[in-house]
Design a protein around this motif. Structure first.
Motif, PDB file in Angstrom:
ATOM      1  N   VAL A   1       0.860  -1.181   0.000  1.00  0.00           N
ATOM      2  CA  VAL A   1       0.000   0.000   0.000  1.00  0.00           C
ATOM      3  C   VAL A   1       0.894   1.229   0.000  1.00  0.00           C
ATOM      4  O   VAL A   1       1.802   1.340   0.824  1.00  0.00           O
ATOM      5  N   GLU A   2       0.648   2.156  -0.912  1.00  0.00           N
ATOM      6  CA  GLU A   2       1.419   3.394  -0.959  1.00  0.00           C
ATOM      7  C   GLU A   2       0.637   4.500  -0.269  1.00  0.00           C
ATOM      8  O   GLU A   2      -0.561   4.675  -0.520  1.00  0.00           O
ATOM      9  N   ILE A   3       1.309   5.239   0.610  1.00  0.00           N
ATOM     10  CA  ILE A   3       0.650   6.296   1.375  1.00  0.00           C
ATOM     11  C   ILE A   3       1.489   7.569   1.343  1.00  0.00           C
ATOM     12  O   ILE A   3       2.692   7.537   1.069  1.00  0.00           O
ATOM     13  N   ASP A   4       0.830   8.680   1.632  1.00  0.00           N
ATOM     14  CA  ASP A   4       1.546   9.905   1.955  1.00  0.00           C
ATOM     15  C   ASP A   4       2.176   9.708   3.331  1.00  0.00           C
ATOM     16  O   ASP A   4       1.503   9.302   4.278  1.00  0.00           O
ATOM     17  N   ALA A   5       3.471   9.979   3.439  1.00  0.00           N
ATOM     18  CA  ALA A   5       4.205   9.648   4.667  1.00  0.00           C
ATOM     19  C   ALA A   5       4.298  10.812   5.647  1.00  0.00           C
ATOM     20  O   ALA A   5       5.068  10.745   6.605  1.00  0.00           O
ATOM     21  N   THR A   6       3.516  11.868   5.442  1.00  0.00           N
ATOM     22  CA  THR A   6       3.620  13.044   6.303  1.00  0.00           C
ATOM     23  C   THR A   6       3.385  12.702   7.768  1.00  0.00           C
ATOM     24  O   THR A   6       4.163  13.076   8.653  1.00  0.00           O
ATOM     25  N   GLU A   7       2.304  11.983   8.049  1.00  0.00           N
ATOM     26  CA  GLU A   7       1.971  11.652   9.438  1.00  0.00           C
ATOM     27  C   GLU A   7       3.001  10.705  10.042  1.00  0.00           C
ATOM     28  O   GLU A   7       3.389  10.840  11.207  1.00  0.00           O
ATOM     29  N   LEU A   8       3.445   9.745   9.254  1.00  0.00           N
ATOM     30  CA  LEU A   8       4.443   8.796   9.738  1.00  0.00           C
ATOM     31  C   LEU A   8       5.734   9.516  10.119  1.00  0.00           C
ATOM     32  O   LEU A   8       6.317   9.273  11.181  1.00  0.00           O
ATOM     33  N   LEU A   9       6.186  10.434   9.279  1.00  0.00           N
ATOM     34  CA  LEU A   9       7.414  11.175   9.568  1.00  0.00           C
ATOM     35  C   LEU A   9       7.263  12.059  10.798  1.00  0.00           C
ATOM     36  O   LEU A   9       8.225  12.268  11.549  1.00  0.00           O
ATOM     37  N   SER A  10       6.058  12.576  11.020  1.00  0.00           N
ATOM     38  CA  SER A  10       5.853  13.456  12.171  1.00  0.00           C
ATOM     39  C   SER A  10       6.094  12.723  13.487  1.00  0.00           C
ATOM     40  O   SER A  10       6.457  13.338  14.493  1.00  0.00           O
ATOM     41  N   CYS A  11       5.905  11.397  13.498  1.00  0.00           N
ATOM     42  CA  CYS A  11       6.180  10.612  14.704  1.00  0.00           C
ATOM     43  C   CYS A  11       7.664  10.610  15.047  1.00  0.00           C
ATOM     44  O   CYS A  11       8.039  10.275  16.173  1.00  0.00           O
ATOM     45  N   TYR A  12       8.498  10.960  14.089  1.00  0.00           N
ATOM     46  CA  TYR A  12       9.944  10.983  14.299  1.00  0.00           C
ATOM     47  C   TYR A  12      10.494  12.407  14.262  1.00  0.00           C
ATOM     48  O   TYR A  12      11.678  12.615  14.006  1.00  0.00           O
ATOM     49  N   GLY A  13       9.619  13.371  14.516  1.00  0.00           N
ATOM     50  CA  GLY A  13      10.061  14.752  14.594  1.00  0.00           C
ATOM     51  C   GLY A  13      10.430  15.368  13.270  1.00  0.00           C
ATOM     52  O   GLY A  13      11.168  16.353  13.234  1.00  0.00           O
ATOM     53  N   LEU A  14       9.920  14.820  12.164  1.00  0.00           N
ATOM     54  CA  LEU A  14      10.224  15.326  10.829  1.00  0.00           C
ATOM     55  C   LEU A  14       8.960  15.923  10.218  1.00  0.00           C
ATOM     56  O   LEU A  14       7.909  15.272  10.196  1.00  0.00           O
ATOM     57  N   THR A  15       9.068  17.140   9.716  1.00  0.00           N
ATOM     58  CA  THR A  15       7.919  17.864   9.186  1.00  0.00           C
ATOM     59  C   THR A  15       8.037  18.009   7.677  1.00  0.00           C
ATOM     60  O   THR A  15       9.086  18.412   7.169  1.00  0.00           O
ATOM     61  N   VAL A  16       6.964  17.671   6.974  1.00  0.00           N
ATOM     62  CA  VAL A  16       6.905  17.867   5.529  1.00  0.00           C
ATOM     63  C   VAL A  16       6.365  19.267   5.257  1.00  0.00           C
ATOM     64  O   VAL A  16       5.392  19.703   5.876  1.00  0.00           O
ATOM     65  N   TRP A  17       7.002  19.975   4.330  1.00  0.00           N
ATOM     66  CA  TRP A  17       6.596  21.336   3.969  1.00  0.00           C
ATOM     67  C   TRP A  17       5.127  21.321   3.549  1.00  0.00           C
ATOM     68  O   TRP A  17       4.732  20.518   2.708  1.00  0.00           O
ATOM     69  N   PRO A  18       4.278  22.191   4.134  1.00  0.00           N
ATOM     70  CA  PRO A  18       2.829  22.106   3.901  1.00  0.00           C
ATOM     71  C   PRO A  18       2.447  22.253   2.432  1.00  0.00           C
ATOM     72  O   PRO A  18       3.022  23.059   1.694  1.00  0.00           O
ATOM     73  N   ALA A  19       1.458  21.466   2.025  1.00  0.00           N
ATOM     74  CA  ALA A  19       0.909  21.525   0.668  1.00  0.00           C
ATOM     75  C   ALA A  19      -0.563  21.160   0.736  1.00  0.00           C
ATOM     76  O   ALA A  19      -1.000  20.466   1.655  1.00  0.00           O
ATOM     77  N   GLU A  20      -1.335  21.630  -0.237  1.00  0.00           N
ATOM     78  CA  GLU A  20      -2.759  21.311  -0.303  1.00  0.00           C
ATOM     79  C   GLU A  20      -3.113  20.863  -1.711  1.00  0.00           C
ATOM     80  O   GLU A  20      -2.719  21.501  -2.694  1.00  0.00           O
ATOM     81  N   VAL A  21      -3.864  19.760  -1.809  1.00  0.00           N
ATOM     82  CA  VAL A  21      -4.352  19.278  -3.096  1.00  0.00           C
ATOM     83  C   VAL A  21      -5.569  20.101  -3.497  1.00  0.00           C
ATOM     84  O   VAL A  21      -6.460  20.354  -2.676  1.00  0.00           O
ATOM     85  N   VAL A  22      -5.602  20.535  -4.756  1.00  0.00           N
ATOM     86  CA  VAL A  22      -6.687  21.398  -5.241  1.00  0.00           C
ATOM     87  C   VAL A  22      -7.231  20.841  -6.551  1.00  0.00           C
ATOM     88  O   VAL A  22      -6.535  20.134  -7.280  1.00  0.00           O
ATOM     89  N   ARG A  23      -8.491  21.197  -6.842  1.00  0.00           N
ATOM     90  CA  ARG A  23      -9.150  20.660  -8.036  1.00  0.00           C
ATOM     91  C   ARG A  23      -9.726  21.742  -8.943  1.00  0.00           C
ATOM     92  O   ARG A  23     -10.413  21.431  -9.917  1.00  0.00           O
ATOM     93  N   SER A  24      -9.482  22.995  -8.618  1.00  0.00           N
ATOM     94  CA  SER A  24      -9.973  24.086  -9.457  1.00  0.00           C
ATOM     95  C   SER A  24      -9.057  25.286  -9.277  1.00  0.00           C
ATOM     96  O   SER A  24      -8.330  25.381  -8.271  1.00  0.00           O
ATOM     97  N   PRO A  25      -9.086  26.230 -10.226  1.00  0.00           N
ATOM     98  CA  PRO A  25      -8.259  27.433 -10.073  1.00  0.00           C
ATOM     99  C   PRO A  25      -8.574  28.204  -8.800  1.00  0.00           C
ATOM    100  O   PRO A  25      -7.658  28.710  -8.135  1.00  0.00           O
ATOM    101  N   GLU A  26      -9.855  28.293  -8.439  1.00  0.00           N
ATOM    102  CA  GLU A  26     -10.207  29.052  -7.239  1.00  0.00           C
ATOM    103  C   GLU A  26      -9.725  28.355  -5.973  1.00  0.00           C
ATOM    104  O   GLU A  26      -9.288  29.005  -5.025  1.00  0.00           O
ATOM    105  N   GLU A  27      -9.820  27.019  -5.944  1.00  0.00           N
ATOM    106  CA  GLU A  27      -9.268  26.286  -4.799  1.00  0.00           C
ATOM    107  C   GLU A  27      -7.764  26.526  -4.690  1.00  0.00           C
ATOM    108  O   GLU A  27      -7.223  26.643  -3.587  1.00  0.00           O
ATOM    109  N   ALA A  28      -7.103  26.596  -5.834  1.00  0.00           N
ATOM    110  CA  ALA A  28      -5.657  26.827  -5.826  1.00  0.00           C
ATOM    111  C   ALA A  28      -5.325  28.204  -5.260  1.00  0.00           C
ATOM    112  O   ALA A  28      -4.382  28.355  -4.468  1.00  0.00           O
ATOM    113  N   VAL A  29      -6.086  29.215  -5.654  1.00  0.00           N
ATOM    114  CA  VAL A  29      -5.852  30.569  -5.141  1.00  0.00           C
ATOM    115  C   VAL A  29      -6.108  30.617  -3.637  1.00  0.00           C
ATOM    116  O   VAL A  29      -5.332  31.208  -2.869  1.00  0.00           O
ATOM    117  N   GLU A  30      -7.204  29.983  -3.192  1.00  0.00           N
ATOM    118  CA  GLU A  30      -7.519  29.982  -1.762  1.00  0.00           C
ATOM    119  C   GLU A  30      -6.425  29.281  -0.957  1.00  0.00           C
ATOM    120  O   GLU A  30      -6.051  29.729   0.134  1.00  0.00           O
TER     121      GLU A  30
END
Length: 279
Positions: free
Chosen positions: A60-89
């Motif tokens: 199973v392939e997952i986003d590892a952000t939460e897993l890394l946080s358990c070891y004190g490692l932070t992934v640079w924040p990002a948000e998935v978007v599906r429209s131009p307005e969502e991207a701007v927001e």
């Protein structure tokens, strides 16, 4: 600890305490780590419980952000978007300037899947429309705040080798690390000395130390990141593969821009224990 065991825990604390988020107890972190892996694997129909090893199931392939946080490692924040307005927001929430990129784990190996340095709403809308024209209206994109510059791009990975166990890899950038095979490898867990040797083992390492016109960067932060990744790999045999792509090493920090993990239920416990070394 047994004689000769590597000191992977920070001074005054255990590895579990080092992994704990602020205010968290070591026991809670250990349980959270198990729940993260077990929850992801259970999506494939496999069962994973502490101390119980089932027959291997589909990975199973997952986003590892939460897993890394358990070891004190932070992934640079990002948000998935599906429209131009969502991207701007999303850009307004994350802060300008931003990057718009294809939300696909394999996209980093394809040209034209990233737009850098977008400083306002019109630039974001235009970039989104370009992606939609190229890849279709249902394309999923991610907005991410631009990481501080200057910085040196690196790639960090883990693979569970059937013969050697967990192996940590390191290289500079996509091209030099993978295309030119300029990568170094160390068996997990890593001491700080192992991490320092791993960083310096690649041919492109001088770029981290201010040579060839590059600025000197926070190599100590990179080494700490490698130690923590090695600790994760050693703790969790469920992690068959981990890719941190990219890790930007700046003047004061090492910033993880993205992370994916492939999990699977191990067939049984590892037969080795303690520090691993290649002879």
């Amino acid at each position: 600890a047994p004689a000769g065991a590597p000191d992977t825990a920070p001074a005054g604390g255990t590895a579990a305490q080092a992994a704990a988020p602020a205010g968290g107890a070591p026991g809670q972190v250990a349980a959270h780590q198990g729940e993260t892996a077990a929850g992801a694997v259970s999506e494939s129909g496999a069962r994973l419980r502490p101390g119980v090893f089932a027959e291997p199931g589909p990975p199973v392939e997952i986003d590892a952000t939460e897993l890394l946080s358990c070891y004190g490692l932070t992934v640079w924040p990002a948000e998935v978007v599906r429209s131009p307005e969502e991207a701007v927001e999303a850009a307004e929430r994350l802060g300008w300037p931003v990057v718009l990129k294809v939300s696909d784990p394999g996209a980093s190996r394809r040209a034209g899947t990233v737009r850098l340095g977008l400083t306002g709403p019109e630039m974001v809308r235009h970039a989104f429309d370009e992606f939609a024209d190229q890849l279709g209206e249902k394309v999923r994109l991610a907005v991410q705040r631009m990481a501080p510059q200057p910085a040196v791009p690196t790639v960090v990975g883990v693979i569970e080798d059937p013969a050697f166990g967990p192996v940590v890899s390191f290289g500079l950038g996509e091209v030099t690390a993978r295309l030119l095979l300029d990568q170094g490898f160390r068996l997990a867990p890593l001491t700080r000395e192992d991490a320092a040797a791993l960083v310096r083992s690649v041919r492109a390492a001088p770029l981290l130390f201010g040579e060839y016109g590059y600025p000197p960067v926070a190599v100590d932060a990179l080494e700490e990141l490698l130690v923590r990744v090695g600790r994760l790999a050693n703790d969790l045999p469920e992690v068959a593969r981990l890719d941190l792509d990219q890790v930007l090493v700046g003047e004061s920090d090492a910033m993880i821009l993205g992370a994916r993990a492939t999990l699977r239920t191990p067939a049984g416990p590892r037969l080795d224990g303690g520090p691993r070394r290649l002879s």
